[in-house]
Design a protein around this motif. Sequence first.
Motif, PDB file in Angstrom:
ATOM      1  N   UNK A   1     -38.227  19.129  -3.327  1.00 60.52           N
ATOM      2  CA  UNK A   1     -39.405  19.834  -3.839  1.00 60.52           C
ATOM      3  C   UNK A   1     -40.163  20.511  -2.692  1.00 60.52           C
ATOM      4  N   UNK A   2     -40.268  19.808  -1.568  1.00 62.07           N
ATOM      5  CA  UNK A   2     -40.958  20.383  -0.405  1.00 62.07           C
ATOM      6  C   UNK A   2     -40.203  21.587   0.132  1.00 62.07           C
ATOM      7  N   UNK A   3     -38.874  21.480   0.168  1.00 64.20           N
ATOM      8  CA  UNK A   3     -38.067  22.610   0.633  1.00 64.20           C
ATOM      9  C   UNK A   3     -38.211  23.808  -0.300  1.00 64.20           C
ATOM     10  N   UNK A   4     -38.249  23.541  -1.595  1.00 63.44           N
ATOM     11  CA  UNK A   4     -38.450  24.624  -2.565  1.00 63.44           C
ATOM     12  C   UNK A   4     -39.800  25.300  -2.358  1.00 63.44           C
TER      13      UNK A   4
ATOM     14  N   UNK B   1     -31.388  14.331   0.380  1.00 66.68           N
ATOM     15  CA  UNK B   1     -31.515  15.627  -0.284  1.00 66.68           C
ATOM     16  C   UNK B   1     -30.295  15.877  -1.160  1.00 66.68           C
ATOM     17  N   UNK B   2     -30.530  16.474  -2.332  1.00 60.57           N
ATOM     18  CA  UNK B   2     -29.412  16.790  -3.234  1.00 60.57           C
ATOM     19  C   UNK B   2     -29.314  18.282  -3.539  1.00 60.57           C
ATOM     20  N   UNK B   3     -30.319  19.052  -3.152  1.00 62.18           N
ATOM     21  CA  UNK B   3     -30.329  20.489  -3.441  1.00 62.18           C
ATOM     22  C   UNK B   3     -29.870  21.262  -2.208  1.00 62.18           C
ATOM     23  N   UNK B   4     -28.734  21.930  -2.303  1.00 63.63           N
ATOM     24  CA  UNK B   4     -28.201  22.686  -1.174  1.00 63.63           C
ATOM     25  C   UNK B   4     -29.074  23.904  -0.904  1.00 63.63           C
ATOM     26  N   UNK B   5     -29.205  24.234   0.375  1.00 69.98           N
ATOM     27  CA  UNK B   5     -30.112  25.327   0.747  1.00 69.98           C
ATOM     28  C   UNK B   5     -29.699  26.679   0.164  1.00 69.98           C
ATOM     29  N   UNK B   6     -28.433  26.837  -0.192  1.00 69.19           N
ATOM     30  CA  UNK B   6     -27.987  28.112  -0.775  1.00 69.19           C
ATOM     31  C   UNK B   6     -28.387  28.254  -2.237  1.00 69.19           C
ATOM     32  N   UNK B   7     -28.904  27.184  -2.828  1.00 67.36           N
ATOM     33  CA  UNK B   7     -29.187  27.187  -4.270  1.00 67.36           C
ATOM     34  C   UNK B   7     -30.672  27.321  -4.599  1.00 67.36           C
ATOM     35  N   UNK B   8     -31.517  27.500  -3.585  1.00 59.63           N
ATOM     36  CA  UNK B   8     -32.957  27.552  -3.849  1.00 59.63           C
ATOM     37  C   UNK B   8     -33.307  28.606  -4.900  1.00 59.63           C
ATOM     38  N   UNK B   9     -32.851  29.828  -4.676  1.00 61.26           N
ATOM     39  CA  UNK B   9     -33.236  30.929  -5.561  1.00 61.26           C
ATOM     40  C   UNK B   9     -32.702  30.722  -6.971  1.00 61.26           C
ATOM     41  N   UNK B  10     -31.449  30.328  -7.082  1.00 65.20           N
ATOM     42  CA  UNK B  10     -30.872  30.132  -8.416  1.00 65.20           C
ATOM     43  C   UNK B  10     -31.515  28.945  -9.125  1.00 65.20           C
TER      44      UNK B  10
ATOM     45  N   UNK C   1     -34.637  27.981  -8.812  1.00 71.35           N
ATOM     46  CA  UNK C   1     -35.948  28.437  -9.274  1.00 71.35           C
ATOM     47  C   UNK C   1     -35.808  29.258 -10.555  1.00 71.35           C
ATOM     48  N   UNK C   2     -34.770  30.076 -10.617  1.00 67.94           N
ATOM     49  CA  UNK C   2     -34.608  30.985 -11.755  1.00 67.94           C
ATOM     50  C   UNK C   2     -33.991  30.323 -12.976  1.00 67.94           C
ATOM     51  N   UNK C   3     -33.162  29.308 -12.762  1.00 62.05           N
ATOM     52  CA  UNK C   3     -32.370  28.790 -13.888  1.00 62.05           C
ATOM     53  C   UNK C   3     -32.619  27.327 -14.195  1.00 62.05           C
ATOM     54  N   UNK C   4     -33.618  26.708 -13.577  1.00 57.14           N
ATOM     55  CA  UNK C   4     -33.831  25.272 -13.766  1.00 57.14           C
ATOM     56  C   UNK C   4     -33.957  24.911 -15.244  1.00 57.14           C
ATOM     57  N   UNK C   5     -33.271  23.858 -15.628  1.00 60.32           N
ATOM     58  CA  UNK C   5     -33.409  23.298 -16.974  1.00 60.32           C
ATOM     59  C   UNK C   5     -34.217  22.015 -16.856  1.00 60.32           C
ATOM     60  N   UNK C   6     -35.397  22.011 -17.402  1.00 56.30           N
ATOM     61  CA  UNK C   6     -36.278  20.855 -17.266  1.00 56.30           C
ATOM     62  C   UNK C   6     -35.730  19.623 -17.990  1.00 56.30           C
ATOM     63  N   UNK C   7     -34.775  19.833 -18.869  1.00 56.50           N
ATOM     64  CA  UNK C   7     -34.241  18.703 -19.626  1.00 56.50           C
ATOM     65  C   UNK C   7     -33.233  17.899 -18.817  1.00 56.50           C
TER      66      UNK C   7
END
Length: 405
Positions: free
Chosen positions: A120-123, A94-103, A105-111
């Motif tokens: 992805x499952x955790x999200x 896993x590379x996405x820290x659990x504290x960053x889920x909300x941010x 989702x709101x700020x993802x840059x698809x590039x």
Amino acid sequence: MGFDINIMKDFIDQNQSQYVGKYRYHSGYRTEEKAFKVHYYMLDQNFRQIDIYVEIQCKDCITYTFSEDLHEQEKIYIVKDALQRIINKTGYKSTLHYTLYESFIKTISHETTVIEPIDFCDLLNYMKYHHGINQKTMDEYYKIFIPCLEIHLKNKNYKKFMDSINLLFKNVLYQYEWDGTNSKYLDTEYQFHLYYIRQIIRIVYEHLDKFYKYASDELFEAIQTLCLNARFSFAIMTDFGSMVLSRYLVTNAMINSLKEKLVLNDKDEEKEDANLVFSYIYYIFHNDYEQYYAVVLKVLRGVINNMLTFANHDLDLALGNSLVKSEGYQVIIDLFHEDYNTFIFTCFPIQTFPLEMRPKVRDELVTAIQFFAARMENEKYRLSSFEQVMNINRLLTDNFKEWYK
């Protein structure tokens, strides 16, 4: 990791039980280094949802707090199930820290942003916990998921692409049956994913040779999972079937891989564990129409059973109509000829048949009523045969009044 997985395993081992709880998993996510929130639910006899929220702490020992009071067995069942789900995910990177889920989702840059398959499952679980399992939640989720898949494709990360799909399938291809007063309710999440999984299948279809070359094991795993989820897979068969049958080399390799794991349906031998999705694809590939048609009849039989069993059968009705559209109304007549099940015409009313087909239906009904009338001579079958005679007589009088004149 932050928490001790052995403490979780010890809790599960120390609370072994044959008890199967009433509540089922809805969603959950990690909130702190050693804390998790989970949502479980059940449907009552009127199919109203009853929710339970649990906070689990994994420090020196397992502690938990429930939003509502339940008996201890049910609590232990829920906590053990939640802990096992947490344990199952620890084997994935896993590379996405659990504290960053909300941010995220709101700020993802698809590039620039691509995360690991388990993230992805955790999200998705985080979004379901806070926004519910509904179409809006899934629409928002796939705004993140599909662009990230396209980045994997662009970067030729075929294995990670398929790993993400396989984990998605493991998370969403489930169904729960709930008993009501007069019927059952088939509870699924996957109906909210149908449109997007079709879209993903089309992406794989366009690059199937590459997926086969660089991620064949993962590709075949995804196909096997779909084969094991017949109701879902037949609902997307137009796209799924087109993909798996599009390349001879790939299809042949897939069939050789799966025929050792899945059981083929045989029209001359009843097999309870026959896999209808695999059989459907197999017999089309081998151009065996008789065996293929036997599978179609069996699928239609399952559709009718679901329509009569479950209060929510829209997906089954759509599948049944799709089969009738592709095979013609003769398939319903053939099924009645085999089963003499009058409930077939409850699901597919005679008045919906083309006019030129209705005499065939009438002839089949007449033959059936003669069969059941003769069988009434046997005391063992008298009551059931009488019921069928009454049902058939009603169908004849309701649909063929002019025939009696």
